[in-house]
Design an enzyme around this catalytic site. Structure first.
Site, mmCIF file in Angstrom:
data_model
loop_
_atom_site.group_PDB
_atom_site.id
_atom_site.type_symbol
_atom_site.label_atom_id
_atom_site.label_comp_id
_atom_site.label_asym_id
_atom_site.label_seq_id
_atom_site.Cartn_x
_atom_site.Cartn_y
_atom_site.Cartn_z
ATOM 1 N N GLY A 88 -20.021 10.149 26.699
ATOM 2 C CA GLY A 88 -20.866 10.904 25.769
ATOM 3 C C GLY A 88 -22.083 11.432 26.500
ATOM 4 N N LYS B 204 -17.230 18.768 31.999
ATOM 5 C CA LYS B 204 -18.568 19.366 31.840
ATOM 6 C C LYS B 204 -19.385 19.279 33.116
ATOM 7 C CE LYS B 204 -20.739 15.374 31.779
ATOM 8 N NZ LYS B 204 -21.782 14.881 32.673
ATOM 9 N N SER C 195 -29.713 15.395 35.346
ATOM 10 C CA SER C 195 -28.294 15.429 35.731
ATOM 11 C C SER C 195 -28.161 15.749 37.212
ATOM 12 C CB SER C 195 -27.559 16.483 34.907
ATOM 13 O OG SER C 195 -26.406 16.907 35.609
HETATM 14 O O1 LIG Z 1 -22.671 12.200 32.614
HETATM 15 C C1 LIG Z 1 -23.869 12.210 32.573
HETATM 16 C C2 LIG Z 1 -24.621 12.345 31.313
HETATM 17 O O2 LIG Z 1 -23.803 12.168 30.209
HETATM 18 C C3 LIG Z 1 -24.644 12.123 33.828
HETATM 19 O O3 LIG Z 1 -24.641 13.361 34.426
HETATM 20 P P1 LIG Z 1 -24.807 13.476 36.008
HETATM 21 O O4 LIG Z 1 -23.693 12.681 36.608
HETATM 22 O O5 LIG Z 1 -24.729 14.934 36.274
HETATM 23 O O6 LIG Z 1 -26.152 12.901 36.347
#
Ligand SMILES: O=C(CO)COP(=O)(O)O
Ligand SMILES: NC(=O)C1=CN([C@@H]2O[C@H](COP(=O)(O)OP(=O)(O)OC[C@H]3O[C@@H](n4cnc5c(N)ncnc54)[C@H](OP(=O)(O)O)[C@@H]3O)[C@@H](O)[C@H]2O)C=CC1
Length: 321
Positions: free
Chosen positions: A123, A178, A241
Site C-alpha cells: 500500500g 508503480k 520515495s
Molecule cells: O513503496 C514505497 C511506498 O509505498 C516506498 O517507495 P520507495 O521504494 O520508492 O522509497
C-alpha cells in the site's frame, strides 16, 4: 454520546503472535515496530544477525519478508531448510519482480511453501512517515482469506488501517509497477514540467499498470484501490520515495551509478523496469512510459528525448476498444 455521535468501534485485540521479520532495512524495521506496538513478540533477522535463520524462525506464527527483491529467492530457499510449524503464515512486503523467472515475491514464497498461507502486504507506505507514527493505510491479500484476516488483526491500529483484498497478484503488482512510474514522475519534477504534465504521466502510468496487470492475472479494480492508485500517488509525489529520487536526480544530470551509490536503501523500480521490458516483449504489451524509463536508465536517451518520444507517439483514442 454528548455530541450525538457513536464512539469509534475499538479494533479487536488479537492473541499475541510470534512474528519474525526477515530483512532489517527501512521497511522491515517499520513493520517490526508496528507489530511490537500491538503487543506481539517480534524478532528481526538480517544477514548481519548473530542468530541463524533456523533459530530465529523457531515457533514463528508469522514470517514476514521485507527483503529486497535481489535476496528473496536465496532467503526463501534457506528458510525452506528450516523446521517450521505447518501453521506458519508467510507475509511478503517486497515490491519487485525476479529477473530470472519474472515471478513476483509471493509466487516465489508460495512455490517454496505450497502448503502454507502466503499473504501480500502492500500500500502507500513510505516507511519514514510510518516511523513517525503518521496515519497510513495498507492492504493485505491472500488466496487464504482467513490468513489475510488474521494478518489484518495483527497489524491494525489507530495509526495503521489495514484492509483485506482477495487479489494477491493485483495488490503485489500495484506496489511493484508503480515504482517505474515513480522514476518517471521524479524525472517530470526534476525537469520542472508542471502539474498538467505530472497528472498526464501518472494517469497514463496507471493505464500502463492496468494493461500489464491484466496480462499477469490481476483484477483491474485492484489498481484503482490503495495498493494501486494509492501507492502510485504516494510514491510519485514524495521525495521520500527512493524511486522518485532516482528519476529526479537523473533529470538533474547525475548518472545512475552515482545515484544508487548514495541512495539510502533500495530503489526496486530500476530492476522492475528491466524485468517489465522482458515481459512486454514476450507478451506483446505496449508500455511506452516504462520503455522510456528503461532507455533512460540504459543511457540510450536523455530525459528531454524521453519526454519528446512520449509526446510525439502516434495520436490515438484514450481507450482502446
Ligand atoms: O513503496 C514505497 C511506498 O509505498 C516506498 O517507495 P520507495 O521504494 O520508492 O522509497
Ligand atoms: N522503505 C519503504 O518505504 C518501503 C519499502 N518496501 C519494499 O520493501 C523492500 C525492502 O525495502 P527497504 O527496507 O526500504 O530496503 P532496505 O535497502 O532498507 O533493506 C533491504 C533489506 O533486504 C536485505 N537484503 C538485500 N539483499 C539481500 C540478499 N541478497 N540476501 C538477504 N537479504 C538481503 C537487506 O539486508 P542487509 O541489511 O543484510 O543488507 C535489508 O535487510 C523493497 O522491496 C521495497 O520496495 C515496501 C513498502 C515501503
Amino acid at each position: 454520546m454528548p455530541n450525538g455521535r457513536l464512539p469509534p468501534t475499538p479494533i479487536p485485540i488479537p492473541i499475541p503472535k510470534s512474528v519474525v521479520i526477515l530483512g532489517a532495512g527501512a521497511w522491515g524495521t517499520a513493520l517490526a515496530n508496528l507489530a511490537r506496538a500491538k503487543g506481539h513478540q517480534v524478532r528481526l533477522w538480517s544477514r548481519q544477525s548473530s542468530q541463524t535463520l533456523a533459530a530465529v524462525l523457531q515457533g514463528a506464527d508469522i514470517a514476514l519478508s521485507a527483503i529486497s527483491m535481489k535476496g528473496v529467492r536465496d532467503v526463501a530457499s534457506v528458510v525452506k531448510s528450516c523446521p517450521l510449524s505447518p501453521q506458519t503464515i508467510f507475509i511478503t512486503a517486497t515490491k519487485g519482480l525476479d529477473p530470472q523467472t519474472t515471478l513476483t515475491p509471493s509466487q516465489i514464497w508460495q512455490s517454496e511453501f505450497p502448503d502454507h498461507a502466503v499473504v501480500v502486504l502492500s500500500g502507500p507506505n513510505l516507511s519514514k512517515e510510518i516511523e513517525q507514527e503518521l496515519p497510513a493505510a495498507t492492504v493485505v491479500a491472500s488466496k487464504n482469506s482467513a490468513a489475510a484476516e488474521m494478518v489484518q488483526l495483527v497489524f491494525s491500529s489507530s495509526r495503521f488501517r489495514v484492509y483485506t483484498n482477495p487479489d494477491p497478484v493485483g495488490v503485489e503488482l500495484g506496489g511493484t509497477l508503480k515504482n517505474v512510474i515513480a522514476i518517471a514522475a521524479g524525472v517530470c519534477d526534476g525537469l520542472h514540467l508542471g502539474t498538467n504534465a505530472k497528472a498526464a504521466l501518472v494517469t497514463r502510468g496507471l493505464t500502463e499498470m492496468v494493461r500489464i496487470g491484466k496480462v499477469l492475472g490481476a483484477k483491474t479494480e485492484t489498481f484503482y484501490g490503495l495498493a494501486g492508485l494509492g501507492d502510485l500517488l504516494a510514491t510519485c509525489n514524495s521525495p521520500l520515495s527512493r524511486n522518485y529520487q532516482v528519476g529526479y536526480q537523473l533529470a538533474n544530470g547525475k548518472t545512475l551509478t552515482e545515484i544508487l551509490t548514495n541512495l539510502p536503501g533500495t530503489a526496486e523500480g530500476v530492476n522492475t523496469c528491466r524485468v517489465l521490458m522482458q515481459i512486454s516483449q514476450q507478451q506483446h504489451i505496449t508500455i511506452p512510459i516504462t520503455e522510456q524509463v528503461y532507455r533512460l536508465l540504459e543511457t540510450e536517451v536523455t530525459p528531454e528525448q524521453a519526454l519528446d518520444e512520449l509526446m510525439l507517439r502516434e495520436i490515438k483514442p484514450e481507450y482502446n476498444q
